[in-house]
Write a protein that holds these residues in place. Structure first.
Motif, PDB file in Angstrom:
ATOM      1  N   GLN A  76     -70.515 121.249 -14.168  1.00 36.62           N
ATOM      2  CA  GLN A  76     -70.267 120.603 -15.442  1.00 36.62           C
ATOM      3  C   GLN A  76     -71.574 120.113 -16.059  1.00 36.62           C
ATOM      4  O   GLN A  76     -71.754 120.212 -17.267  1.00 36.62           O
ATOM      5  N   ALA A  77     -72.451 119.586 -15.228  1.00 34.21           N
ATOM      6  CA  ALA A  77     -73.718 119.075 -15.741  1.00 34.21           C
ATOM      7  C   ALA A  77     -74.553 120.194 -16.354  1.00 34.21           C
ATOM      8  O   ALA A  77     -75.128 120.031 -17.429  1.00 34.21           O
ATOM      9  N   ALA A  78     -74.603 121.333 -15.679  1.00 35.94           N
ATOM     10  CA  ALA A  78     -75.383 122.460 -16.203  1.00 35.94           C
ATOM     11  C   ALA A  78     -74.819 122.923 -17.539  1.00 35.94           C
ATOM     12  O   ALA A  78     -75.582 123.221 -18.468  1.00 35.94           O
ATOM     13  N   ASN A  79     -73.510 122.975 -17.652  1.00 40.78           N
ATOM     14  CA  ASN A  79     -72.889 123.374 -18.916  1.00 40.78           C
ATOM     15  C   ASN A  79     -73.193 122.377 -20.018  1.00 40.78           C
ATOM     16  O   ASN A  79     -73.500 122.756 -21.151  1.00 40.78           O
ATOM     17  N   CYS A  80     -73.095 121.100 -19.701  1.00 38.89           N
ATOM     18  CA  CYS A  80     -73.367 120.049 -20.684  1.00 38.89           C
ATOM     19  C   CYS A  80     -74.812 120.117 -21.158  1.00 38.89           C
ATOM     20  O   CYS A  80     -75.083 120.046 -22.357  1.00 38.89           O
ATOM     21  N   LEU A  81     -75.739 120.264 -20.241  1.00 39.12           N
ATOM     22  CA  LEU A  81     -77.151 120.346 -20.602  1.00 39.12           C
ATOM     23  C   LEU A  81     -77.439 121.569 -21.461  1.00 39.12           C
ATOM     24  O   LEU A  81     -78.240 121.508 -22.388  1.00 39.12           O
ATOM     25  N   SER A  82     -76.780 122.673 -21.161  1.00 36.92           N
ATOM     26  CA  SER A  82     -77.045 123.900 -21.922  1.00 36.92           C
ATOM     27  C   SER A  82     -76.595 123.777 -23.371  1.00 36.92           C
ATOM     28  O   SER A  82     -77.086 124.497 -24.236  1.00 36.92           O
ATOM     29  N   GLU A  83     -75.680 122.863 -23.640  1.00 36.27           N
ATOM     30  CA  GLU A  83     -75.185 122.661 -25.002  1.00 36.27           C
ATOM     31  C   GLU A  83     -75.994 121.619 -25.780  1.00 36.27           C
ATOM     32  O   GLU A  83     -75.805 121.476 -26.982  1.00 36.27           O
ATOM     33  N   MET A  84     -76.879 120.910 -25.102  1.00 35.73           N
ATOM     34  CA  MET A  84     -77.684 119.890 -25.770  1.00 35.73           C
ATOM     35  C   MET A  84     -78.837 120.522 -26.540  1.00 35.73           C
ATOM     36  O   MET A  84     -79.434 121.502 -26.100  1.00 35.73           O
ATOM     37  N   GLU A  85     -79.131 119.940 -27.678  1.00 37.69           N
ATOM     38  CA  GLU A  85     -80.267 120.375 -28.477  1.00 37.69           C
ATOM     39  C   GLU A  85     -81.542 119.747 -27.927  1.00 37.69           C
ATOM     40  O   GLU A  85     -81.508 118.686 -27.310  1.00 37.69           O
ATOM     41  N   GLN A  86     -82.671 120.381 -28.186  1.00 39.39           N
ATOM     42  CA  GLN A  86     -83.954 119.807 -27.803  1.00 39.39           C
ATOM     43  C   GLN A  86     -84.159 118.530 -28.610  1.00 39.39           C
ATOM     44  O   GLN A  86     -83.887 118.485 -29.807  1.00 39.39           O
ATOM     45  N   SER A  87     -84.610 117.478 -27.934  1.00 37.85           N
ATOM     46  CA  SER A  87     -84.790 116.209 -28.618  1.00 37.85           C
ATOM     47  C   SER A  87     -85.812 115.352 -27.894  1.00 37.85           C
ATOM     48  O   SER A  87     -85.847 115.312 -26.672  1.00 37.85           O
ATOM     49  N   SER A  88     -86.620 114.669 -28.679  1.00 35.66           N
ATOM     50  CA  SER A  88     -87.570 113.720 -28.092  1.00 35.66           C
ATOM     51  C   SER A  88     -87.163 112.288 -28.434  1.00 35.66           C
ATOM     52  O   SER A  88     -87.940 111.361 -28.237  1.00 35.66           O
ATOM     53  N   GLU A  89     -85.943 112.123 -28.952  1.00 33.51           N
ATOM     54  CA  GLU A  89     -85.474 110.788 -29.290  1.00 33.51           C
ATOM     55  C   GLU A  89     -85.250 109.979 -28.016  1.00 33.51           C
ATOM     56  O   GLU A  89     -84.631 110.465 -27.070  1.00 33.51           O
ATOM     57  N   PRO A  90     -85.739 108.744 -27.996  1.00 30.28           N
ATOM     58  CA  PRO A  90     -85.597 107.909 -26.802  1.00 30.28           C
ATOM     59  C   PRO A  90     -84.144 107.730 -26.349  1.00 30.28           C
ATOM     60  O   PRO A  90     -83.878 107.701 -25.149  1.00 30.28           O
ATOM     61  N   SER A  91     -83.208 107.648 -27.267  1.00 26.07           N
ATOM     62  CA  SER A  91     -81.812 107.446 -26.867  1.00 26.07           C
ATOM     63  C   SER A  91     -81.277 108.638 -26.077  1.00 26.07           C
ATOM     64  O   SER A  91     -80.539 108.471 -25.106  1.00 26.07           O
ATOM     65  N   ILE A  92     -81.655 109.841 -26.472  1.00 23.73           N
ATOM     66  CA  ILE A  92     -81.228 111.041 -25.743  1.00 23.73           C
ATOM     67  C   ILE A  92     -81.882 111.068 -24.370  1.00 23.73           C
ATOM     68  O   ILE A  92     -81.229 111.309 -23.360  1.00 23.73           O
ATOM     69  N   THR A 135     -81.112 125.546 -12.569  1.00 26.92           N
ATOM     70  CA  THR A 135     -80.635 125.664 -13.946  1.00 26.92           C
ATOM     71  C   THR A 135     -80.732 124.328 -14.666  1.00 26.92           C
ATOM     72  O   THR A 135     -81.201 124.253 -15.809  1.00 26.92           O
ATOM     73  N   CYS A 136     -80.296 123.266 -14.004  1.00 28.23           N
ATOM     74  CA  CYS A 136     -80.362 121.930 -14.610  1.00 28.23           C
ATOM     75  C   CYS A 136     -81.805 121.516 -14.874  1.00 28.23           C
ATOM     76  O   CYS A 136     -82.111 120.935 -15.921  1.00 28.23           O
ATOM     77  N   ALA A 137     -82.693 121.812 -13.937  1.00 29.35           N
ATOM     78  CA  ALA A 137     -84.105 121.468 -14.125  1.00 29.35           C
ATOM     79  C   ALA A 137     -84.698 122.242 -15.304  1.00 29.35           C
ATOM     80  O   ALA A 137     -85.469 121.689 -16.100  1.00 29.35           O
ATOM     81  N   CYS A 138     -84.326 123.504 -15.435  1.00 31.03           N
ATOM     82  CA  CYS A 138     -84.793 124.307 -16.576  1.00 31.03           C
ATOM     83  C   CYS A 138     -84.286 123.731 -17.885  1.00 31.03           C
ATOM     84  O   CYS A 138     -85.039 123.607 -18.854  1.00 31.03           O
ATOM     85  N   GLU A 139     -83.002 123.401 -17.916  1.00 29.29           N
ATOM     86  CA  GLU A 139     -82.416 122.834 -19.138  1.00 29.29           C
ATOM     87  C   GLU A 139     -83.053 121.487 -19.475  1.00 29.29           C
ATOM     88  O   GLU A 139     -83.320 121.197 -20.643  1.00 29.29           O
ATOM     89  N   ALA A 140     -83.318 120.673 -18.474  1.00 30.72           N
ATOM     90  CA  ALA A 140     -83.948 119.372 -18.705  1.00 30.72           C
ATOM     91  C   ALA A 140     -85.341 119.556 -19.292  1.00 30.72           C
ATOM     92  O   ALA A 140     -85.741 118.833 -20.213  1.00 30.72           O
ATOM     93  N   THR A 141     -86.059 120.545 -18.800  1.00 25.58           N
ATOM     94  CA  THR A 141     -87.394 120.830 -19.323  1.00 25.58           C
ATOM     95  C   THR A 141     -87.310 121.297 -20.773  1.00 25.58           C
ATOM     96  O   THR A 141     -88.114 120.890 -21.614  1.00 25.58           O
ATOM     97  N   ARG A 142     -86.333 122.117 -21.070  1.00 30.70           N
ATOM     98  CA  ARG A 142     -86.143 122.592 -22.445  1.00 30.70           C
ATOM     99  C   ARG A 142     -85.786 121.444 -23.386  1.00 30.70           C
ATOM    100  O   ARG A 142     -86.364 121.307 -24.461  1.00 30.70           O
ATOM    101  N   ILE A 143     -84.867 120.597 -22.964  1.00 27.55           N
ATOM    102  CA  ILE A 143     -84.397 119.493 -23.808  1.00 27.55           C
ATOM    103  C   ILE A 143     -85.522 118.513 -24.114  1.00 27.55           C
ATOM    104  O   ILE A 143     -85.655 118.041 -25.233  1.00 27.55           O
ATOM    105  N   THR A 144     -86.326 118.203 -23.126  1.00 28.43           N
ATOM    106  CA  THR A 144     -87.353 117.172 -23.288  1.00 28.43           C
ATOM    107  C   THR A 144     -88.690 117.696 -23.805  1.00 28.43           C
ATOM    108  O   THR A 144     -89.605 116.916 -24.039  1.00 28.43           O
ATOM    109  N   ALA A 145     -88.810 119.014 -23.966  1.00 24.18           N
ATOM    110  CA  ALA A 145     -90.068 119.595 -24.456  1.00 24.18           C
ATOM    111  C   ALA A 145     -90.444 118.998 -25.806  1.00 24.18           C
ATOM    112  O   ALA A 145     -89.572 118.704 -26.603  1.00 24.18           O
ATOM    113  N   PRO A 146     -91.690 118.744 -26.056  1.00 21.93           N
ATOM    114  CA  PRO A 146     -92.870 119.161 -25.296  1.00 21.93           C
ATOM    115  C   PRO A 146     -93.240 118.209 -24.159  1.00 21.93           C
ATOM    116  O   PRO A 146     -94.179 118.477 -23.422  1.00 21.93           O
TER     117      PRO A 146
END
Length: 98
Positions: free
Chosen positions: A1-17, A47-58
């Motif tokens: 479920q976590a991997a699916n949720c992360l894959s649907e998140m947009e990239q964001s550098s907002e502190p709340s995200i 997969t989760c680590a990849c998605e986390a890297t994508r979401i938090t980039a740069p």
């Protein structure tokens, strides 16, 4: 479920995200998960680590030490595990990882 949720998140550098996923990021960087023997777990953690890297980039979601030792180890194990996958669900996750 976590991997699916992360894959649907947009990239964001907002502190709340970033704050909302920080405990999850810490959890998947634990040694118990990074060195887990189950192939499906390896692929999901990678997969989760990849998605986390994508979401938090740069920005990197982990310190240099964690990235160097833990996450790269997990990525390499995840890639090795992909060739042994038999379930369609896990193959889909593996393809996202790639």
């Amino acid at each position: 479920q976590a991997a699916n949720c992360l894959s649907e998140m947009e990239q964001s550098s907002e502190p709340s995200i970033l704050d909302s996923i920080q405990s999850f990021l810490n959890a998947i960087a634990k040694k118990e998960l990074l060195t887990h023997q189950d192939r499906d777990v390896k692929v999901l953690v990678a997969t989760c680590a990849c998605e986390a890297t994508r979401i938090t980039a740069p920005e990197a979601p982990y310190s240099d030490d964690v990235l160097r030792v833990g996450i790269l180890l997990c990525y390499s194990k995840g890639l090795c595990a992909i060739r042994h996958l038999v379930t369609c669900c896990m193959m889909e996750k593996a393809m996202r990882f790639l």
